[in-house]
Design an enzyme around this catalytic site. Structure first.
Site, PDB file in Angstrom:
ATOM      1  N   ARG A  19     -41.837  23.626   6.284  1.00 17.04           N
ATOM      2  CA  ARG A  19     -41.755  24.604   7.372  1.00 17.04           C
ATOM      3  C   ARG A  19     -41.095  25.895   6.899  1.00 17.04           C
ATOM      4  O   ARG A  19     -41.460  26.983   7.327  1.00 17.04           O
ATOM      5  CB  ARG A  19     -41.005  24.000   8.561  1.00 17.04           C
ATOM      6  N   HIS A  60     -34.896  12.910  11.545  1.00 18.00           N
ATOM      7  CA  HIS A  60     -35.569  14.062  10.937  1.00 18.00           C
ATOM      8  C   HIS A  60     -36.955  14.181  11.573  1.00 18.00           C
ATOM      9  O   HIS A  60     -37.654  13.189  11.701  1.00 18.00           O
ATOM     10  CB  HIS A  60     -35.673  13.839   9.429  1.00 18.00           C
TER      11      HIS A  60
END
Lengths: 268, 560
Positions: free
Chosen positions: B208, B188
């Site tokens: 994000r 990740h």
């Protein structure tokens, strides 16, 4: 790199004692890091329950310098420099070292009736809820079940009323169901009797130790207490219930086609 | 932990979404080595599973008209993730637990399985111990469902919790089941990197999704300079368009921060390698900047990302509404696992089922965010139903006492060992640390033939050390003992990852090789299968991917 001394409880239900361990500490370390370091190098068999190390799973509850806290979220730099005491939660039976048997909480949870939604609002079987109604229960639903509130509650801890009182965690659970915008179940009789809500005398210790900052007493327990009082102890309300017109079944929550209204149940 | 949400084409926020788009997104994200039938079932059934959770009491965030709200996430064309702030996983766990306690299910808490028992080819039960007292327990079972999650603890930097010790994959392998796609490990892109004690803890992609941007130490938004060809048509042309996308503008394309996780991780590594990283060896993730766009940005961030706000305040003394976070890649998920039947989730061993991360197939070479929660809902249900069906249709298998005695003997062996002749008595923790370090360095984000061959040699040495590990104390809640038993699982799976990674001579999804940096169409026609030979050695086999039916090919063509 400096060192710190940790006084950790070692023992089981038969007895035990504090043992001192000295270990290196670095910037940003939490108590659980120190316990792990001690476990890896000095006491391989030190029993400690943990899982996510991010304050989400509620596994590493303990009493640090006498205060119920999550080991993974307690930074060493917020504790005094002298030796740090780590011991298991006192309300629950000790298994070993820092690990207690918290299964009572799951048994007690069964006393609270399960979620019972109203019929779906839309033909496709879905519901409509307003974010404002959802926000209210989400405060309760963020509980991670660390049981620190149960540990600190004097009704459970000092008076040992585990048979009569479900404790703050499960009152938060009941509040989440009672204020769930879709729920139609009535839990007031059981809150009064088997859950023993009357035992809580609002000392708010539970709120103080909650790592999720849930306002347990103000937002969950007091509103439930008020509902119980309204239902069972208010003489005028009791009289009104005798003479009021019947309003039909419990499906009072219809979504107007023009938009949303807050559900009456959630807005109490 | 699962924070972002559960991916399901409910089309509540964007009515252009449907199962076909979700299917195409999942296949593109997995670079087409996915089990296409699983990807189809998953995309079709996920919406019903989300609605089922709501009927059981889950409380998702809402749209203005009161339906389940959906958010943007990497690799998903439309806003698709049903969520509860940034604690969706907790909401699911709680809903399932609260529903489950009224179903008459017997739960054996804190039990560890050390071996699966077999009657001939099929599974006949499981043998393990309760951690509390360390007493052995035998579970006779007509069918067994593995739901043990991943392997993150084979690596030093991981977002995974304590229990991600590869036990499910290893138990299945030792019971004769095939593993598949083990080379595909997802790193990740955004784990915490400072302070050291929190290294690896997940920073949700939701940051994000809500408008967070990645910056290098010069303040450059480096993701705009490396957009892969197959995603160019779907990616924003400029920062302004990217921002509009995160705020729900249906005509805008997604910002490059929301490209797939494998790609974003490698871009971050490149910045660090090129000397443009942050002070502690990562890059900056900035959500605070949205105050230029929103009047009440700080409140908005706390509302949308409460756990992240809390996590950084408490663990790093950092206010994410004011300052950028420092982040870097962290081992997050394994796409590979037990090879299962697409419909039933049964492994190659009859009666053994696997669901969720422990199973392979759905995600191909790279999993999209949000597809893990939908995976475990869809295939958890299927595995349960087909396991129940199998149990109804079969008699109980015979329990073989010698299998039990052998497993019990092996499990207790670490207690019986005496310290070596030179007085050395290595405990399990040091071996585990060293293994994690080795896997991180030699079979990590960027892989080399030479290093992986070195890893195999190291693994052989670890086997030796593992066989000599000494455990102190008694059997009651003995963390050292548990770690010693986990070691064998971690070693088995580390070997499977390494061998599969050596075998796949290309770069695809989570598997990136410096010596074969490109995708190779010929390599993309196979899955790599790992199994245990009769002599106990680990064998690798290439399994051709079955031809996709025409109607699915058409969907992929349309969605290009």
């Amino acid at each position: 790199m400096s060192t710190a001394t940790f006084r950790i409880w070692r023992g089981d239900s038969a007895g035990g004692q504090f043992v001192d361990y000295t270990t290196k500490v670095a910037e940003g370390m939490v108590v659980l890091d120190a316990v792990h370091a001690i476990q890896a190098t000095q006491a391989n068999d030190l029993a400690c329950r943990w899982n996510c190390k991010a304050g989400r799973c509620g596994s590493c509850s303990a009493e640090i310098n006498g205060r119920p806290r999550l080991m993974c979220m307690t930074r060493l730099d917020e504790l005094p420099d002298e030796s740090i005491t780590v011991e298991p939660m006192k309300t629950f039976p000790l298994i070993r070292d820092l690990v207690t048997d918290v299964s009572w909480n799951y048994q007690a949870k069964k006393k609270i009736k399960k979620f019972k939604p109203r019929p779906p609002d839309a033909p496709d079987g879905t519901w409509r809820m307003a974010q404002a109604d959802v926000d209210r229960v989400q405060e309760f639903r963020k509980c991670i079940e660390c049981f620190l509130c149960q540990d600190v509650c004097h009704v459970l801890r000092d008076h040992n009323k585990l048979a009569e009182f479900v404790g703050p965690r499960l009152l938060v659970f009941a509040a989440a169901l009672e204020m769930h915008p879709l729920d139609t179940e009535d839990r007031l009789p059981e809150l009064k009797r088997s859950a023993g809500i009357g035992y809580c005398n609002i000392t708010k210790c539970c709120t103080k130790v909650c790592p999720e900052n849930i306002k347990i007493t103000d937002n969950a327990i007091i509103p439930l207490k008020e509902r119980v009082v309204d239902e069972f102890y208010d003489p005028l309300g009791w009289l009104w219930k005798l003479v009021r017109p019947k309003t039909g079944s419990g499906s009072e929550l219809k979504v107007p086609s023009s938009g949303l209204s807050q559900s009456p149940k959630a807005a109490v | 932990m699962a924070e972002g949400g559960v991916a399901a084409a409910l089309a509540n926020v964007d009515d252009r979404d449907n199962w076909r788009v979700h299917f195409a997104d999942t296949m593109r994200g997995g670079q087409y080595v996915n089990d296409w039938r699983m990807a189809e079932l998953h995309a079709k059934e996920a919406p019903d599973r989300v609605r089922e959770l709501e009927a059981w009491g889950a409380v998702f965030d809402r749209t203005p008209d009161g339906r389940i709200l959906q958010r943007n996430f990497g690799g998903h064309r439309y806003p698709r993730l049903a969520h509860v702030g940034d604690r969706t996983g907790l909401e699911m766990i709680r809903t399932l637990q609260d529903h489950g306690i009224h179903q008459g299910i017997q739960v054996h808490m804190e039990h560890t399985i050390v071996t699966l028992l077999k009657d001939g080819e099929r599974v006949s039960g499981a043998f393990g111990y309760d951690r509390e007292r360390g007493r052995f327990k035998l579970f006779r079972a007509k069918a067994v469902v593995l739901a043990t999650g991943g392997i993150g603890r084979a690596y030093k930097i991981t977002s995974n919790s304590w229990e991600y010790t590869a036990d499910g994959q290893s138990l299945a392998y030792n019971a004769g089941a095939e593993l598949m796609d083990m080379e595909f490990v997802q790193f990740h892109p955004t784990g915490m990197i400072w302070p050291p004690s929190v290294m690896g803890i997940l920073v949700t992609e939701g940051v994000r999704g809500e408008g967070g941007i990645l910056l290098n130490k010069n303040g450059e938004r480096f993701m705009f300079s490396s957009i892969p060809e197959n995603y160019r048509a779907q990616t924003a042309d400029n920062p302004e368009e990217g921002w509009r996308y995160t705020q729900g503008d249906k005509n805008a394309k997604r910002p490059p921060e929301l490209l797939t996780r494998d790609h974003v991780s490698r871009c971050i590594m490149n910045e660090v390698k090129a000397g443009r990283g942050s002070p502690h060896g990562g890059v900056f993730l900035d959500i605070a900047w949205i105050k230029e766009k929103l009047p009440n940005a700080a409140e908005h961030i706390k509302k949308k990302l409460p756990s992240m706000y809390h996590q950084f305040m408490q663990l790093a003394n950092l206010d994410i509404t004011k300052e950028p976070m420092e982040v870097g890649p962290t081992t997050h998920y394994i796409m590979g696992g037990v090879r299962v039947n697409s419909e039933t989730q049964m492994a190659s061993v009859p009666g053994l089922f696997a669901a969720g991360e422990v199973a392979a197939g759905l995600h191909g070479s790279n999993r999209l965010g949000g597809n893990s929660l939908s995976d475990l809902l869809v295939f958890g249900k299927r595995a349960g139903e087909f396991a129940a069906k199998f149990a109804k249709e079969h008699n109980a298998g015979v329990i073989d006492q010698t299998q039990i005695e052998e497993a019990a003997g092996e499990a207790l062996a670490p207690f019986d060992r005496t310290p070596g002749a030179n007085g050395s008595s290595e405990g399990p923790y040091q071996v585990q640390y060293d293994l994690q370090e080795m896997m991180q360095n030699l079979v990590g984000i960027v892989r080399y033939q030479r290093e992986m061959e070195q890893a195999l040699k190291e693994l052989a040495k670890f086997q030796e050390r593992c066989r000599k590990v000494v455990v102190h104390g008694h059997r009651e809640y003995n963390s050292g003992w548990h770690t010693a038993l986990d070691l064998q699982h971690l070693l088995t799976v580390s070997e499977a990852i390494t061998r599969a990674a050596i075998e796949r001579k290309e770069s695809r999804g989570g598997h990136f090789r410096d010596d074969y940096p490109n995708k190779d169409a010929a390599e993309g026609k196979f899955n790599i299968v790992v199994h245990r030979a009769g002599d106990g050695s680990m064998q690798i086999r290439r399994e051709p991917i079955p031809e996709m039916p025409e109607y699915l090919k058409q969907i992929i063509e349309e969605m290009k």
